[in-house]
Design a protein around this motif. Structure first.
Motif, PDB file in Angstrom:
ATOM      1  N   ASP A  40      37.332  67.653  62.428  1.00 52.84           N
ATOM      2  CA  ASP A  40      36.136  67.274  61.670  1.00 52.84           C
ATOM      3  C   ASP A  40      35.411  66.083  62.287  1.00 52.84           C
ATOM      4  OD1 ASP A  40      36.423  69.278  59.791  1.00 52.84           O
ATOM      5  OD2 ASP A  40      37.508  68.024  58.364  1.00 52.84           O
ATOM      6  N   GLY A  41      35.901  65.595  63.444  1.00 48.71           N
ATOM      7  CA  GLY A  41      35.234  64.513  64.140  1.00 48.71           C
ATOM      8  C   GLY A  41      35.830  63.133  63.924  1.00 48.71           C
ATOM      9  N   GLU A  42      36.879  63.043  63.115  1.00 44.15           N
ATOM     10  CA  GLU A  42      37.523  61.751  62.875  1.00 44.15           C
ATOM     11  C   GLU A  42      38.302  61.340  64.123  1.00 44.15           C
ATOM     12  OE1 GLU A  42      38.414  58.358  61.397  1.00 44.15           O
ATOM     13  OE2 GLU A  42      37.367  59.722  60.048  1.00 44.15           O
ATOM     14  N   ASN A  43      38.304  60.041  64.448  1.00 41.55           N
ATOM     15  CA  ASN A  43      39.051  59.589  65.618  1.00 41.55           C
ATOM     16  C   ASN A  43      39.834  58.300  65.339  1.00 41.55           C
ATOM     17  OD1 ASN A  43      36.755  57.936  65.512  1.00 41.55           O
ATOM     18  ND2 ASN A  43      36.832  57.571  67.712  1.00 41.55           N
ATOM     19  N   ILE A  44      39.978  57.934  64.074  1.00 45.20           N
ATOM     20  CA  ILE A  44      40.717  56.725  63.719  1.00 45.20           C
ATOM     21  C   ILE A  44      42.056  57.106  63.094  1.00 45.20           C
ATOM     22  CG2 ILE A  44      40.732  54.618  62.324  1.00 45.20           C
ATOM     23  CD1 ILE A  44      38.635  54.589  64.558  1.00 45.20           C
ATOM     24  N   ALA A  45      43.140  56.670  63.737  1.00 49.54           N
ATOM     25  CA  ALA A  45      44.481  56.876  63.198  1.00 49.54           C
ATOM     26  C   ALA A  45      44.891  55.593  62.484  1.00 49.54           C
ATOM     27  CB  ALA A  45      45.472  57.211  64.313  1.00 49.54           C
ATOM     28  N   VAL A  46      45.510  55.738  61.321  1.00 55.17           N
ATOM     29  CA  VAL A  46      45.904  54.576  60.522  1.00 55.17           C
ATOM     30  C   VAL A  46      47.415  54.517  60.380  1.00 55.17           C
ATOM     31  CG1 VAL A  46      43.740  54.532  59.239  1.00 55.17           C
ATOM     32  CG2 VAL A  46      45.659  55.833  58.352  1.00 55.17           C
ATOM     33  N   CYS A  47      47.901  53.303  60.197  1.00 54.41           N
ATOM     34  CA  CYS A  47      49.315  53.104  59.909  1.00 54.41           C
ATOM     35  C   CYS A  47      49.461  53.004  58.394  1.00 54.41           C
ATOM     36  CB  CYS A  47      49.831  51.830  60.575  1.00 54.41           C
ATOM     37  SG  CYS A  47      51.552  51.489  60.155  1.00 54.41           S
ATOM     38  N   PRO A  48      50.351  53.806  57.803  1.00 54.73           N
ATOM     39  CA  PRO A  48      50.512  53.752  56.348  1.00 54.73           C
ATOM     40  C   PRO A  48      51.223  52.492  55.853  1.00 54.73           C
ATOM     41  CG  PRO A  48      52.040  55.338  57.290  1.00 54.73           C
ATOM     42  CD  PRO A  48      51.168  54.854  58.413  1.00 54.73           C
ATOM     43  N   SER A  49      51.817  51.711  56.742  1.00 56.12           N
ATOM     44  CA  SER A  49      52.585  50.537  56.330  1.00 56.12           C
ATOM     45  C   SER A  49      51.867  49.212  56.522  1.00 56.12           C
ATOM     46  CB  SER A  49      53.912  50.480  57.098  1.00 56.12           C
ATOM     47  OG  SER A  49      54.709  51.585  56.763  1.00 56.12           O
ATOM     48  N   CYS A  50      50.822  49.191  57.324  1.00 58.92           N
ATOM     49  CA  CYS A  50      50.095  47.936  57.563  1.00 58.92           C
ATOM     50  C   CYS A  50      48.606  48.247  57.665  1.00 58.92           C
ATOM     51  CB  CYS A  50      50.628  47.223  58.803  1.00 58.92           C
ATOM     52  SG  CYS A  50      50.196  47.996  60.376  1.00 58.92           S
ATOM     53  N   SER A  51      47.814  47.273  57.983  1.00 56.66           N
ATOM     54  CA  SER A  51      46.363  47.465  58.005  1.00 56.66           C
ATOM     55  C   SER A  51      45.823  47.852  59.380  1.00 56.66           C
ATOM     56  CB  SER A  51      45.673  46.184  57.538  1.00 56.66           C
ATOM     57  OG  SER A  51      45.999  45.115  58.422  1.00 56.66           O
TER      58      SER A  51
END
Length: 81
Positions: A40-51
């Protein structure tokens, strides 16, 4: 939005059964991004434990091999030849 780092898709681990890309986070957990979100064009991966977040570097055609590995029909998810 500021990201912690830029990571090439080739440096991430793909889990075909979950359709999920991961990459180790300095906090000890892992950054995560779903294949569907990337399609869908998203390119940001996030960590579920920190910011922390990372910018995943890829071209849309790079995702074709991963949709095949996951058994996802590329026509259903918007990839065209």
């Amino acid at each position: 939005m500021s990201t912690y780092d830029e990571i090439e898709i080739e440096d991430m681990t793909f889990h075909p059964e979950l359709e999920l890309f991961t990459y180790p986070c300095p906090c000890g957990d892992r950054f995560e991004i779903l294949l569907a979100d990337m399609l869908d064009g998203e390119n940001i991966a996030v960590c579920p434990s920190c910011s922390l977040m990372i910018d995943v570097i890829f071209e849309p055609e790079d995702l074709e091999e991963f949709t095949a590995m996951a058994g996802t029909d590329s026509m259903q998810v918007g990839i065209t030849a």
